[in-house]
Design a protein around this motif. Structure first.
Motif, PDB file in Angstrom:
ATOM      1  N   GLY A  34       0.841  -1.203   0.000  1.00  0.00           N
ATOM      2  CA  GLY A  34       0.000   0.000   0.000  1.00  0.00           C
ATOM      3  C   GLY A  34       0.866   1.239   0.000  1.00  0.00           C
ATOM      4  N   VAL A  35       0.908   1.925  -1.111  1.00  0.00           N
ATOM      5  CA  VAL A  35       1.831   3.058  -1.192  1.00  0.00           C
ATOM      6  C   VAL A  35       1.499   4.124  -0.145  1.00  0.00           C
ATOM      7  CG1 VAL A  35       0.607   4.463  -2.901  1.00  0.00           C
ATOM      8  CG2 VAL A  35       3.099   4.509  -2.817  1.00  0.00           C
ATOM      9  N   TYR A  36       0.237   4.224   0.207  1.00  0.00           N
ATOM     10  CA  TYR A  36      -0.146   5.207   1.245  1.00  0.00           C
ATOM     11  C   TYR A  36      -0.245   4.574   2.637  1.00  0.00           C
ATOM     12  CZ  TYR A  36      -1.082   8.590  -2.414  1.00  0.00           C
ATOM     13  OH  TYR A  36      -0.938   9.444  -3.456  1.00  0.00           O
TER      14      TYR A  36
HETATM   15  C1  LIG Z   1       0.035   0.886 -10.820  1.00  0.00           C
HETATM   16  C2  LIG Z   1      -0.417   0.654  -9.387  1.00  0.00           C
HETATM   17  N1  LIG Z   1      -1.595   0.056  -9.179  1.00  0.00           N
HETATM   18  C3  LIG Z   1      -2.019  -0.177  -7.915  1.00  0.00           C
HETATM   19  C4  LIG Z   1      -1.258   0.176  -6.837  1.00  0.00           C
HETATM   20  C5  LIG Z   1      -1.778  -0.151  -5.479  1.00  0.00           C
HETATM   21  O1  LIG Z   1      -2.225   1.047  -4.904  1.00  0.00           O
HETATM   22  P1  LIG Z   1      -2.178   1.150  -3.321  1.00  0.00           P
HETATM   23  O2  LIG Z   1      -0.744   0.988  -3.009  1.00  0.00           O
HETATM   24  O3  LIG Z   1      -2.744   2.484  -3.020  1.00  0.00           O
HETATM   25  O4  LIG Z   1      -3.005   0.001  -2.848  1.00  0.00           O
HETATM   26  C6  LIG Z   1      -0.029   0.829  -7.026  1.00  0.00           C
HETATM   27  C7  LIG Z   1       0.776   1.267  -5.866  1.00  0.00           C
HETATM   28  O5  LIG Z   1       1.883   1.641  -5.970  1.00  0.00           O
HETATM   29  C8  LIG Z   1       0.405   1.067  -8.312  1.00  0.00           C
HETATM   30  O6  LIG Z   1       1.614   1.665  -8.572  1.00  0.00           O
END
Ligand SMILES: Cc1ncc(COP(=O)(O)O)c(C=O)c1O
Ligand SMILES: CC1=C(O)/C(=C\N=C2/C=C(C(=O)O)C[C@@H](O)[C@@H]2O)C(COP(=O)(O)O)=CN1
Length: 426
Positions: free
Chosen positions: A301-303
């Motif tokens: 989860g990037v956030y």
């Molecule tokens: C292309 C892509 N899709 C989906 C995600 C997943 O998003 P999240 O990390 O907010 O769950 C990321 C996260 O870096 C991403 O780069």
């Protein structure tokens, strides 16, 4: 510099909500919350226990954003610290000094958490907790309970009931096999739980529940029921998972597990933890969390754990920890609300089902003949109250979430409004 509170558009709630539908599918970014809007209301601002709509109406709110606000909207202590964090950089994707403070507070306050991972929503955290339980046990089967909501992920969004206790997927577009590894039984049905363990004990990865059901009205566990889940999961090598997204920091400082003295293997918290900021966490003993510590299990989860979210957690939990009499105060507000609402309903010659734990209370008008929930009558009451300046959710399954911002006078006003509205809708 654009201001966030530009002049009101002059649109009515109705017109603004209709306009919104042209851009936000369904008018609001949640099917669950769309149910909460019978007579449109479009918020301009909120503070304390009040929301102000774009027409300038002010309403006393007892839904309070579905549960995150123990201290009311726009709590100055928490919002000031979040604002300051934005000024210091709120998302670098790197470890931050605030991480230790936030995680340490969760571990200090929640009995079953020694180590955790942060996430952005309860759905994410629960999805990850179930995946971890499957990784830790090497099993796939999960036992859930009817009416308990665990977010909208592929293997947890369930319909009610189910043949042989296997529920159907809860939404269009889910794969038909989504519930292949999920069983479901009625809440508080000890015999059904015993049978599941007799038939599937060696296959169960986890048993998951809200320790106090809060998504189907407020329904407390029967005496000994949580203890039964704790015993059977321990005996069969399954993990006990408490979904404390709502109950966490709400029903007690340490959530349902503190209130009932039953400590799960995994706990998921959100809502009150961040004081309204989007943040969640799942955690357990060092041993249960070890696969994530070694990166052998997967969660991302990037956030997840961003600095603004963890500043919100640290600010909120520090305030909770410091407020020694907080839960006595919240229970007092809840008890006053329960008494005054019962008086209003009785006074109108009506009947209602009221469930309450502390400041979390469900109120559902019932049919006096059958005792069943009178959904239509409840919706009429809700609309009449909303027109009079009181907002509660039109779906009786959704609880009231009171806060320290609700004064006794506010509660009396709510009860008087209900009395007037019941007289009007009789
Ligand atoms: C292309 C892509 N899709 C989906 C995600 C997943 O998003 P999240 O990390 O907010 O769950 C990321 C996260 O870096 C991403 O780069
Ligand atoms: C016990 C419990 C919850 O109550 C929960 C979310 N609750 C709600 C979600 C709503 C929404 O999606 O708009 C509004 C309410 O219906 C409900 O409180 C979730 C999911 O959390 P999230 O919505 O953050 O993904 C998990 N467990």
């Amino acid at each position: 510099m654009t201001t966030i509170d530009g002049p009101r558009t002059g649109l009515s709630n109705q017109a603004a909500y209709a306009d919104l539908h042209g851009f936000v599918a369904g008018g609001v970014s949640s099917n669950m919350r769309a149910r909460g809007i019978i007579e449109p209301i479009v918020v301009d601002s909120a503070s304390g226990c009040r929301v102000r709509d774009i027409e300038g109406n002010e309403l006393i709110d007892v839904n309070m954003g579905y549960g995150p606000h123990l201290f009311g909207y726009a709590d100055p202590d928490v919002t000031a610290q979040i604002a300051a964090q934005f000024g210091r950089g709120h998302m670098t994707g790197l470890p931050h000094r605030i991480d230790r403070e936030a995680a340490g507070l969760v571990a200090e306050l929640v009995p079953g958490v020694e180590r955790l991972r942060f996430a952005n929503s309860g759905t994410e955290a629960l999805m990850s907790a179930v995946r971890l339980a499957r990784a830790v046990t090497g099993r796939t089967l999960v036992l859930t309970f009817e009416g308990h909501y665990h977010g909208w992920s592929e293997t947890l969004l369930r319909s009610r009931g189910g043949d042989g206790r296997r529920p159907a997927p809860g939404a269009a577009g889910m794969i038909p096999e989504a519930m292949e590894h999920t069983l479901q039984v009625p809440w508080n049905d000890a015999a059904a739980v015993e049978k599941v363990f007799a038939d599937h004990g060696a296959e169960l990865a986890a048993v998951m529940c809200e320790p106090v059901l809060a998504n189907d009205g407020v329904v407390v566990p029967d005496a000994g029921f949580l203890e039964l889940l704790r015993r059977l999961t321990g005996e069969h090598g399954a993990l006990l998972v408490f979904d404390e997204v709502i109950t966490g920091f709400r029903v007690a400082r340490g959530g349902g597990q503190e209130l009932y003295g039953v400590v799960p293997d995994l706990t998921v918290v959100s809502k009150a933890m961040g004081g309204g900021f989007p943040v969640a966490a799942f955690g357990g003993s060092r041993e249960v969390m070890e696969p994530l510590a070694r990166y052998e299990a997967f969660h991302a989860g990037v956030y997840s754990g961003n600095h603004a979210a963890l500043r919100a957690v640290a600010a909120t939990l520090a305030k909770i920890r410091a407020a020694g009499a907080l839960y006595t105060e919240l229970d007092g507000i809840g008890a006053h609300a329960e008494a005054r609402v019962r008086e209003a309903v009785d006074g109108a010659g009506r009947t209602a089902r009221i469930g309450r734990v502390g400041s979390m209370m469900s109120v559902a008008l019932t049919d006096p003949a059958t005792g069943e929930v009178d959904e239509a009558g409840h919706r009429l009451l809700q609309t009449a109250c909303q027109r009079r300046g009181v907002y509660f959710h039109p779906v009786p399954a959704e609880p009231w979430f009171l806060s320290t911002a609700h004064t006794r006078q506010d509660i009396d006003t709510v009860a008087e409004t209900i009395s007037e509205a019941l007289a009007e809708t009789a």
